[in-house]
Design a protein around this motif. Structure first.
Motif, PDB file in Angstrom:
ATOM      1  N   LEU A   4       0.830  -1.200   0.000  1.00 36.82           N
ATOM      2  CA  LEU A   4       0.000   0.000   0.000  1.00 36.82           C
ATOM      3  C   LEU A   4       0.863   1.247   0.000  1.00 36.82           C
ATOM      4  CD1 LEU A   4      -2.641  -0.955   2.698  1.00 36.82           C
ATOM      5  CD2 LEU A   4      -3.045  -0.779   0.251  1.00 36.82           C
ATOM      6  N   ARG A   5       0.454   2.244  -0.805  1.00 35.58           N
ATOM      7  CA  ARG A   5       1.098   3.537  -0.706  1.00 35.58           C
ATOM      8  C   ARG A   5       0.734   4.159   0.635  1.00 35.58           C
ATOM      9  NH1 ARG A   5      -1.866   4.793  -5.566  1.00 35.58           N
ATOM     10  NH2 ARG A   5      -2.822   6.419  -4.302  1.00 35.58           N
ATOM     11  N   THR A   6       1.541   5.116   1.072  1.00 40.65           N
ATOM     12  CA  THR A   6       1.269   5.787   2.341  1.00 40.65           C
ATOM     13  C   THR A   6      -0.111   6.410   2.350  1.00 40.65           C
ATOM     14  OG1 THR A   6       3.623   6.264   2.637  1.00 40.65           O
ATOM     15  CG2 THR A   6       2.065   7.574   3.919  1.00 40.65           C
ATOM     16  N   ASP A   7      -0.507   7.027   1.216  1.00 43.39           N
ATOM     17  CA  ASP A   7      -1.805   7.689   1.164  1.00 43.39           C
ATOM     18  C   ASP A   7      -2.973   6.714   1.021  1.00 43.39           C
ATOM     19  OD1 ASP A   7      -1.302   6.909  -1.411  1.00 43.39           O
ATOM     20  OD2 ASP A   7      -1.902   8.787  -2.347  1.00 43.39           O
ATOM     21  N   GLN A   8      -2.670   5.404   0.955  1.00 40.13           N
ATOM     22  CA  GLN A   8      -3.728   4.403   0.868  1.00 40.13           C
ATOM     23  C   GLN A   8      -4.014   3.743   2.213  1.00 40.13           C
ATOM     24  OE1 GLN A   8      -2.287   1.751  -2.233  1.00 40.13           O
ATOM     25  NE2 GLN A   8      -3.635   2.701  -3.738  1.00 40.13           N
ATOM     26  N   ARG A   9      -3.215   4.067   3.208  1.00 41.17           N
ATOM     27  CA  ARG A   9      -3.393   3.422   4.507  1.00 41.17           C
ATOM     28  C   ARG A   9      -4.474   4.117   5.312  1.00 41.17           C
ATOM     29  NH1 ARG A   9       3.134   2.844   5.278  1.00 41.17           N
ATOM     30  NH2 ARG A   9       3.395   1.244   3.694  1.00 41.17           N
ATOM     31  N   ILE A  10      -5.231   3.330   6.052  1.00 47.28           N
ATOM     32  CA  ILE A  10      -6.322   3.861   6.864  1.00 47.28           C
ATOM     33  C   ILE A  10      -5.777   4.249   8.230  1.00 47.28           C
ATOM     34  CG2 ILE A  10      -8.557   3.344   7.923  1.00 47.28           C
ATOM     35  CD1 ILE A  10      -8.980   1.310   5.643  1.00 47.28           C
ATOM     36  N   SER A  11      -6.007   5.485   8.618  1.00 46.26           N
ATOM     37  CA  SER A  11      -5.516   5.971   9.905  1.00 46.26           C
ATOM     38  C   SER A  11      -6.336   5.370  11.044  1.00 46.26           C
ATOM     39  CB  SER A  11      -5.608   7.503   9.955  1.00 46.26           C
ATOM     40  OG  SER A  11      -6.959   7.907   9.847  1.00 46.26           O
ATOM     41  N   PRO A  12      -5.779   5.325  12.255  1.00 46.21           N
ATOM     42  CA  PRO A  12      -6.520   4.767  13.396  1.00 46.21           C
ATOM     43  C   PRO A  12      -7.842   5.478  13.635  1.00 46.21           C
ATOM     44  CG  PRO A  12      -4.196   5.002  13.944  1.00 46.21           C
ATOM     45  CD  PRO A  12      -4.387   5.676  12.613  1.00 46.21           C
ATOM     46  N   TRP A  13      -7.881   6.802  13.441  1.00 47.58           N
ATOM     47  CA  TRP A  13      -9.125   7.534  13.682  1.00 47.58           C
ATOM     48  C   TRP A  13     -10.123   7.372  12.524  1.00 47.58           C
ATOM     49  CZ3 TRP A  13      -4.271   9.795  13.324  1.00 47.58           C
ATOM     50  CH2 TRP A  13      -3.979  10.423  12.108  1.00 47.58           C
ATOM     51  N   GLY A  14      -9.690   6.717  11.442  1.00 47.67           N
ATOM     52  CA  GLY A  14     -10.605   6.475  10.338  1.00 47.67           C
ATOM     53  C   GLY A  14     -11.567   5.327  10.609  1.00 47.67           C
ATOM     54  N   TRP A  15     -11.161   4.391  11.464  1.00 50.41           N
ATOM     55  CA  TRP A  15     -12.006   3.214  11.720  1.00 50.41           C
ATOM     56  C   TRP A  15     -13.326   3.554  12.411  1.00 50.41           C
ATOM     57  CZ3 TRP A  15     -11.212  -0.939   9.024  1.00 50.41           C
ATOM     58  CH2 TRP A  15      -9.927  -1.182   8.522  1.00 50.41           C
ATOM     59  N   PRO A  16     -13.348   4.440  13.404  1.00 48.61           N
ATOM     60  CA  PRO A  16     -14.658   4.817  13.978  1.00 48.61           C
ATOM     61  C   PRO A  16     -15.596   5.435  12.945  1.00 48.61           C
ATOM     62  CG  PRO A  16     -12.881   5.486  15.442  1.00 48.61           C
ATOM     63  CD  PRO A  16     -12.235   5.046  14.167  1.00 48.61           C
ATOM     64  N   LEU A  17     -15.044   6.236  12.016  1.00 47.48           N
ATOM     65  CA  LEU A  17     -15.875   6.838  10.974  1.00 47.48           C
ATOM     66  C   LEU A  17     -16.421   5.764  10.032  1.00 47.48           C
ATOM     67  CD1 LEU A  17     -17.059   9.333   9.666  1.00 47.48           C
ATOM     68  CD2 LEU A  17     -14.893   9.680   8.458  1.00 47.48           C
ATOM     69  N   ILE A  18     -15.597   4.766   9.718  1.00 50.84           N
ATOM     70  CA  ILE A  18     -16.053   3.643   8.900  1.00 50.84           C
ATOM     71  C   ILE A  18     -17.224   2.943   9.585  1.00 50.84           C
ATOM     72  CG2 ILE A  18     -15.444   1.337   8.047  1.00 50.84           C
ATOM     73  CD1 ILE A  18     -12.608   2.390   7.563  1.00 50.84           C
ATOM     74  N   ALA A  19     -17.089   2.694  10.888  1.00 48.51           N
ATOM     75  CA  ALA A  19     -18.147   1.993  11.630  1.00 48.51           C
ATOM     76  C   ALA A  19     -19.450   2.784  11.603  1.00 48.51           C
ATOM     77  CB  ALA A  19     -17.695   1.753  13.070  1.00 48.51           C
ATOM     78  N   VAL A  20     -19.354   4.098  11.799  1.00 48.48           N
ATOM     79  CA  VAL A  20     -20.555   4.939  11.786  1.00 48.48           C
ATOM     80  C   VAL A  20     -21.210   4.897  10.407  1.00 48.48           C
ATOM     81  CG1 VAL A  20     -21.386   7.318  11.916  1.00 48.48           C
ATOM     82  CG2 VAL A  20     -19.796   6.457  13.644  1.00 48.48           C
ATOM     83  N   ARG A  21     -20.408   5.058   9.361  1.00 47.95           N
ATOM     84  CA  ARG A  21     -20.972   5.099   8.008  1.00 47.95           C
ATOM     85  C   ARG A  21     -21.573   3.751   7.608  1.00 47.95           C
ATOM     86  NH1 ARG A  21     -16.503   9.124   5.195  1.00 47.95           N
ATOM     87  NH2 ARG A  21     -17.859  10.976   5.233  1.00 47.95           N
ATOM     88  N   LEU A  22     -20.932   2.655   7.996  1.00 51.28           N
ATOM     89  CA  LEU A  22     -21.489   1.347   7.673  1.00 51.28           C
ATOM     90  C   LEU A  22     -22.804   1.116   8.397  1.00 51.28           C
ATOM     91  CD1 LEU A  22     -18.325  -0.959   7.612  1.00 51.28           C
ATOM     92  CD2 LEU A  22     -19.690  -0.178   5.673  1.00 51.28           C
ATOM     93  N   THR A  23     -22.901   1.597   9.611  1.00 52.48           N
ATOM     94  CA  THR A  23     -24.157   1.469  10.370  1.00 52.48           C
ATOM     95  C   THR A  23     -25.272   2.260   9.689  1.00 52.48           C
ATOM     96  OG1 THR A  23     -22.951   1.173  12.446  1.00 52.48           O
ATOM     97  CG2 THR A  23     -25.261   1.837  12.602  1.00 52.48           C
ATOM     98  N   VAL A  24     -24.944   3.495   9.287  1.00 52.69           N
ATOM     99  CA  VAL A  24     -25.945   4.322   8.615  1.00 52.69           C
ATOM    100  C   VAL A  24     -26.330   3.714   7.267  1.00 52.69           C
ATOM    101  CG1 VAL A  24     -26.422   6.606   7.635  1.00 52.69           C
ATOM    102  CG2 VAL A  24     -25.147   6.404   9.778  1.00 52.69           C
ATOM    103  N   LEU A  25     -25.339   3.164   6.538  1.00 53.74           N
ATOM    104  CA  LEU A  25     -25.623   2.521   5.256  1.00 53.74           C
ATOM    105  C   LEU A  25     -26.550   1.320   5.426  1.00 53.74           C
ATOM    106  CD1 LEU A  25     -22.150   2.616   3.450  1.00 53.74           C
ATOM    107  CD2 LEU A  25     -24.301   3.514   2.537  1.00 53.74           C
ATOM    108  N   LEU A  26     -26.307   0.523   6.450  1.00 51.58           N
ATOM    109  CA  LEU A  26     -27.154  -0.640   6.692  1.00 51.58           C
ATOM    110  C   LEU A  26     -28.586  -0.209   7.015  1.00 51.58           C
ATOM    111  CD1 LEU A  26     -27.514  -3.670   7.010  1.00 51.58           C
ATOM    112  CD2 LEU A  26     -26.724  -3.441   9.386  1.00 51.58           C
TER     113      LEU A  26
END
Length: 262
Positions: A6-28
């Motif tokens: 992965l390129r550096t700009d392709q890596r998911i930051s630690p604070w990105g995971w909570p946002l992923i969880a929120v968005r997946l919940t809203v999407l569901l």
């Protein structure tokens, strides 16, 4: 995929995971609500507008902000678009009401196949030359049912800085059919294109999660270009060249007309 690929700009930051969880919940939640509405509307309306509504909302939940330039023709329309990201699909469905032609690989994932079928997706196998005639028939039928159908004739996603050569086999469905408009589409993510694009060794799942982890919105300009002329539609290869050239010209001129919708 190994982390080192992965390129550096392709890596998911630690604070990105909570946002992923929120968005997946809203999407569901959005998906469940739209499925219930879909079955209700199906009793009264054909075609059903809810799948396009779901895709538009899904794009917004993912952070997508779309501006549409130009208009889809009122008649049956075949859209030929460049392809950068999975976000292209909710963006186009939301702005034009189109269904899609997709590679049959998606059909192997039961959930994805089911969701795609709700939006009248046509699955094709480009590598099987013996199935082209059947695929052309499917495309013609889908155009009759949906009114608009989009194909990504590059056959894959690109980095967005150029347009790959267009494959023309499925355009056989349009030969001799003057009742279907053929309209090129340029999808422009602007300066963010390299960060949005799904290319190289990155998996589709990682690309989806990476974009869901973005805090900044993703701005996309959808340019519905001038439909091809009768001369440009003389045969499938000429159609492919003309659509490719139209997108290349728009890109080179950084075509910027006032947006029709936000």
């Amino acid at each position: 995929m190994a982390a080192e690929a992965l390129r550096t700009d392709q890596r998911i930051s630690p604070w990105g995971w909570p946002l992923i969880a929120v968005r997946l919940t809203v999407l569901l939640t959005w998906l469940i609500g739209c499925l219930l509405l879909h079955h209700l509307v199906a009793l009264f309306s054909t075609p059903n507008p809810i799948p396009r509504l779901f895709l538009r909302g899904a794009g917004m939940i993912a952070g997508l902000r779309v501006r549409t330039h130009g208009k889809r023709t009122d008649e049956r329309t075949f859209l030929l678009s460049n392809h950068v990201s999975w976000l292209d699909i909710p963006a186009l469905a939301g702005s034009t009401g189109t269904a899609f032609v997709a590679h049959e690989g998606l059909a192997r994932v039961t959930l994805l196949r089911w969701l795609c079928k709700l939006n009248d997706t046509v699955f094709v196998a480009r590598e099987r030359r013996t199935s082209v005639a059947e695929q052309v028939r499917q495309v013609r039928d889908a155009l009759t049912e949906s009114g608009a159908l989009t194909i990504f004739p590059e056959g894959t996603t690109s980095d967005g800085t150029g347009t790959l050569p267009f494959k023309s086999s499925l355009l056989s469905a349009l030969e001799g059919d003057a009742g279907v408009a053929v309209q090129p589409v340029w999808l422009d993510y602007g300066t963010e294109t390299p960060a949005i694009a799904w290319i190289g060794e990155e998996s589709g799942l990682h690309n989806a999660l990476r974009l869901l982890a973005r805090v900044r919105p993703i701005h996309l300009d959808v340019h519905l270009l001038t439909p091809l002329s009768p001369d440009e539609r003389a045969d499938r290869k000429r159609m492919a060249r003309a659509a490719h050239s139209a997108i290349a010209r728009a890109r080179a001129g950084q075509h910027r007309t006032p947006p029709v919708t936000e």
